[in-house]
Design a protein around this motif. Sequence first.
Motif, PDB file in Angstrom:
ATOM      1  N   GLY A  14       8.799  47.408   2.074  1.00  0.00           N
ATOM      2  CA  GLY A  14       8.365  48.658   1.972  1.00  0.00           C
ATOM      3  C   GLY A  14       7.311  48.778   2.885  1.00  0.00           C
ATOM      4  N   THR A  15       6.993  48.108   3.959  1.00  0.00           N
ATOM      5  CA  THR A  15       5.975  48.314   4.612  1.00  0.00           C
ATOM      6  C   THR A  15       6.297  48.354   6.245  1.00  0.00           C
ATOM      7  OG1 THR A  15       5.339  45.960   5.023  1.00  0.00           O
ATOM      8  CG2 THR A  15       4.257  47.301   3.274  1.00  0.00           C
ATOM      9  N   VAL A  16       7.541  48.365   6.582  1.00  0.00           N
ATOM     10  CA  VAL A  16       8.097  48.578   8.035  1.00  0.00           C
ATOM     11  C   VAL A  16       8.298  50.043   8.346  1.00  0.00           C
ATOM     12  CG1 VAL A  16       9.782  47.870   9.519  1.00  0.00           C
ATOM     13  CG2 VAL A  16       9.036  46.289   7.778  1.00  0.00           C
ATOM     14  N   PRO A  17       7.875  50.513   9.389  1.00  0.00           N
ATOM     15  CA  PRO A  17       7.902  51.882   9.831  1.00  0.00           C
ATOM     16  C   PRO A  17       9.386  52.325   9.835  1.00  0.00           C
ATOM     17  CG  PRO A  17       6.421  50.880  11.256  1.00  0.00           C
ATOM     18  CD  PRO A  17       7.008  49.767  10.384  1.00  0.00           C
ATOM     19  N   ASN A  18       9.672  53.652   9.312  1.00  0.00           N
ATOM     20  CA  ASN A  18      11.013  53.970   8.905  1.00  0.00           C
ATOM     21  C   ASN A  18      11.106  55.477   9.399  1.00  0.00           C
ATOM     22  OD1 ASN A  18      13.413  55.219   7.928  1.00  0.00           O
ATOM     23  ND2 ASN A  18      13.762  52.950   6.834  1.00  0.00           N
ATOM     24  N   GLN A  19      11.358  55.808  10.339  1.00  0.00           N
ATOM     25  CA  GLN A  19      11.565  57.173  10.701  1.00  0.00           C
ATOM     26  C   GLN A  19      12.135  58.054  10.141  1.00  0.00           C
ATOM     27  OE1 GLN A  19      12.191  58.108  14.914  1.00  0.00           O
ATOM     28  NE2 GLN A  19      11.669  60.255  14.805  1.00  0.00           N
ATOM     29  N   ALA A  20      13.359  57.905   9.572  1.00  0.00           N
ATOM     30  CA  ALA A  20      14.260  58.642   8.543  1.00  0.00           C
ATOM     31  C   ALA A  20      13.293  58.949   7.283  1.00  0.00           C
ATOM     32  CB  ALA A  20      15.563  57.897   8.418  1.00  0.00           C
ATOM     33  N   ALA A  21      12.896  57.627   6.727  1.00  0.00           N
ATOM     34  CA  ALA A  21      12.289  57.971   5.392  1.00  0.00           C
ATOM     35  C   ALA A  21      10.956  58.801   5.607  1.00  0.00           C
ATOM     36  CB  ALA A  21      11.539  56.711   4.980  1.00  0.00           C
ATOM     37  N   GLU A  22      10.242  58.733   6.908  1.00  0.00           N
ATOM     38  CA  GLU A  22       9.074  59.595   7.118  1.00  0.00           C
ATOM     39  C   GLU A  22       9.374  60.989   7.157  1.00  0.00           C
ATOM     40  OE1 GLU A  22       6.635  58.684  10.608  1.00  0.00           O
ATOM     41  OE2 GLU A  22       6.983  56.750  10.625  1.00  0.00           O
ATOM     42  N   LEU A  23      10.619  61.262   7.500  1.00  0.00           N
ATOM     43  CA  LEU A  23      11.073  62.907   7.748  1.00  0.00           C
ATOM     44  C   LEU A  23      11.518  63.450   6.378  1.00  0.00           C
ATOM     45  CD1 LEU A  23      12.292  62.592  11.267  1.00  0.00           C
ATOM     46  CD2 LEU A  23      10.293  63.386  10.661  1.00  0.00           C
TER      47      LEU A  23
END
Length: 306
Positions: A14-23
């Motif tokens: 749960g701490t790796v950047p994820n652009q889809a989850a951000e948006l």
Amino acid sequence: MHSTPDPYFLTPRGTVPNQAAELDQATVARLNGVLLSTALKADTTMGIYPVDRTLAARIEDDVPGYGVSLAAQRVFLDKALEFMAKDRGIDQFVILRAGLPIGPKKTEKEEREEEEETEHTLIQAHLPSATTLLVARETVPCAHQTLVLERQEQQRAATVLAPVHDVHGPLHALHGPENWSLDLGKPVGLTMIGDPSHWPGDVTDLIRAYHHELPDGSVIAVSAFGTATPGTPAAAALDHLARHLVNTPEPTLTPRSRPEIAAWFDGWQLEDPGVAPVSRWAEPPPEDLRGSELPVWCAIATRAAS
């Protein structure tokens, strides 16, 4: 040069950047941007989406002390940077979990200032010639940091998108169009404001990996939510905040005890007053605060000569 454990060995879920989850949902960095802007009376719009404002409003209603704690940690950050620059003579800085640019702020006449505030501009108030690396966990804040640095024509500041467990990458990479890098032959000032609160489980190995990588004379400043006695208003506030953060890509809130934080700095010199409440560094919360003050611990430590 020091070596550290493989940073990906330290990777928690749960701490790796994820652009889809951000948006798709509100994020911690953008929520903090909304609430910190409110607390600082700034007019921040860049990088903030309606979903962020919606969740921020719910948090403000249920946990009003959260925005106050963010403002207090900003004061601690500023004082830590001043200590690094003026007391320790450090001129290069790494800001982990750098946030959205804040502002422009409003003056007493409600007039806008010309520039947004980043952690780099905070440092420049104490050392105009500073070199700063802003390490963002999320793609949106990283993009807006880059835009602001370019607009302000900053020469010795750069942004990098990286998770906090990537200990090696940001410290050793080339940055900016000038292809500069940190000089790890001299001290570095590194800040980790709030990040340990979002790291599930034991954070000791991560903190010590940074300790091991940085040269003698380096200074680390850390803040994290503290634990609260069960059944108290502070414990209830932390529980409410944790339930709201489930709706972000970082669903875990991990409060830390004072002895736990002190143990992170074995072999380093904890600066006075040691692991202390954020109220030791900032003004106390407003008397008309609805709800409970959230517990936050802060610490500054210097790496002694080997």
